[in-house]
Design an enzyme around this catalytic site. Structure first.
Site, PDB file in Angstrom:
ATOM      1  N   HIS A 140     -12.624  46.589  67.403  1.00 23.42           N
ATOM      2  CA  HIS A 140     -13.278  45.757  68.418  1.00 23.42           C
ATOM      3  C   HIS A 140     -13.185  44.266  68.099  1.00 23.42           C
ATOM      4  CE1 HIS A 140     -16.930  45.829  65.753  1.00 23.42           C
ATOM      5  NE2 HIS A 140     -17.102  44.626  66.282  1.00 23.42           N
ATOM      6  N   SER A 184     -18.625  42.020  61.213  1.00 21.39           N
ATOM      7  CA  SER A 184     -17.876  43.219  61.592  1.00 21.39           C
ATOM      8  C   SER A 184     -16.451  43.134  61.063  1.00 21.39           C
ATOM      9  CB  SER A 184     -17.839  43.365  63.116  1.00 21.39           C
ATOM     10  OG  SER A 184     -19.085  43.750  63.617  1.00 21.39           O
ATOM     11  N   ASP A 230     -12.753  52.662  64.937  1.00 26.23           N
ATOM     12  CA  ASP A 230     -12.995  51.219  64.973  1.00 26.23           C
ATOM     13  C   ASP A 230     -12.277  50.501  63.832  1.00 26.23           C
ATOM     14  OD1 ASP A 230     -13.967  48.945  66.189  1.00 26.23           O
ATOM     15  OD2 ASP A 230     -15.873  48.964  65.103  1.00 26.23           O
TER      16      ASP A 230
END
Length: 318
Positions: free
Chosen positions: A64, A170, A94
């Site tokens: 993402h 992230s 992910d």
């Protein structure tokens, strides 16, 4: 009445705290230089963190974070800026893989996440601003979780930790006290205090290998979600196995290969075609593209209390 030695020195709490601090600082010194800021080039703007896993500029981040970008800008902690090409991404885990145009200098080692235990130290490192690290520390709270992301997809083999993630972290590494990467930080439950998640390093390693070989992750689908658990002694004795962990099925997708093959919620998966299953990451690894449409035998300890062998026909994961 027992004898008490009055000369016993009290526990030095300061020394224990200092040792804990030193172990975290040492791990950050090892992995921190490999952590970079990742920014999309072109299309929708966005950024996150990533970390190099080879001296020639292979960088792992979140899917993402790169989104649909083909090119990203990479900024290292010392201010060096270069660009990189997105080699591939896997939305189911992910995970995305980037090849930097030049070497980014330091690189980190992927550890064996199956050796993790609840209570182990977990250190989350990010580089959201490009010129400084952010570091938070906590413990591993749970292993082998299945987590539904905001997009609705189910991510398997997720590590739960209380090492809080800062905005922009992230894609950064979750690190052990020994300085090895044990996970890729991926998400925070909104509204929950100090709960964060990371994709286990063994799963990340599998995804990286698939992308390097095929440009994508080929995956067979059997239609279950499960948790990595300690294998009860009675089950191990009944199965005649020495493994200490396994996977307990938490949900079976209706009309999926597992349901058609007779697997049920609560079954323990012990082996796939003779290969022991010690955790969710083993299922992710074993269910590669070569098993699509091929008879696959699953050894389970069923909810009925019997050792059973089930035959499944895995489907291609869409």
């Amino acid at each position: 009445m027992g004898y008490m030695d009055k000369n016993i020195a009290p526990q030095n709490d300061g020394a224990l705290i200092d040792a804990y601090s030193q172990s975290i600082a040492a791990a950050v010194d090892i992995v921190g230089p490999a952590v970079s800021r990742i920014e999309r080039v072109g299309g929708r703007q966005g950024h996150g963190s990533g970390f190099a896993v080879s001296p020639d500029g292979l960088i792992i981040t979140n899917s993402h974070v790169v989104d649909d970008a083909k090119v990203v800008r990479i900024t290292t902690p010392d201010g060096f800026v270069t660009e990189g090409r997105v080699l591939g991404r896997d939305v189911d885990t992910d995970i995305a893989l980037i090849r930097a145009n030049t070497s980014t200098g330091a690189w980190a080692k992927l550890g064996d996440s199956q050796r993790l235990r609840r209570g182990h130290i977990a250190i989350a490192i990010g580089n959201p601003l490009g010129f400084e690290w952010t570091v938070t520390a906590g413990i591993v709270s749970a292993l082998g979780r299945s987590m539904r992301a905001a997009s609705g997809r189910l991510m398997e083999d997720v590590i739960q930790t209380d090492a809080a993630l800062n905005p922009g972290n992230s894609g950064g590494p979750l690190v052990s006290s020994g300085g090895e990467v044990i996970g890729v930080n991926t998400a925070v439950i909104q509204g929950a205090q100090s709960i964060a998640f990371a994709v286990a390093s063994n799963t990340a390693n599998f995804v990286v290998s698939e992308i390097l070989r095929y440009g994508q992750v080929r995956r067979a689908f059997i239609g279950i979600s499960g948790d990595t658990i300690v294998l009860p002694r009675r089950v191990a004795l009944a199965a005649g196995t020495v493994q200490t962990t396994s996977v307990r099925i938490r949900r079976v997708e209706p009309e999926g290969p597992a349901a058609k093959g007779g697997l049920q919620e609560g079954d323990y998966i012990l082996a796939i075609d003779g290969s022991p299953v010690g955790g969710v990451d083993d299922i992710v690894r074993l269910m590669d593209g070569s098993r699509i449409g091929r008879e696959t035998y699953i050894l389970v300890f069923s909810v009925a209390g019997r050792i059973e062998k089930k035959m499944l026909l895995p489907m291609a994961r869409s």
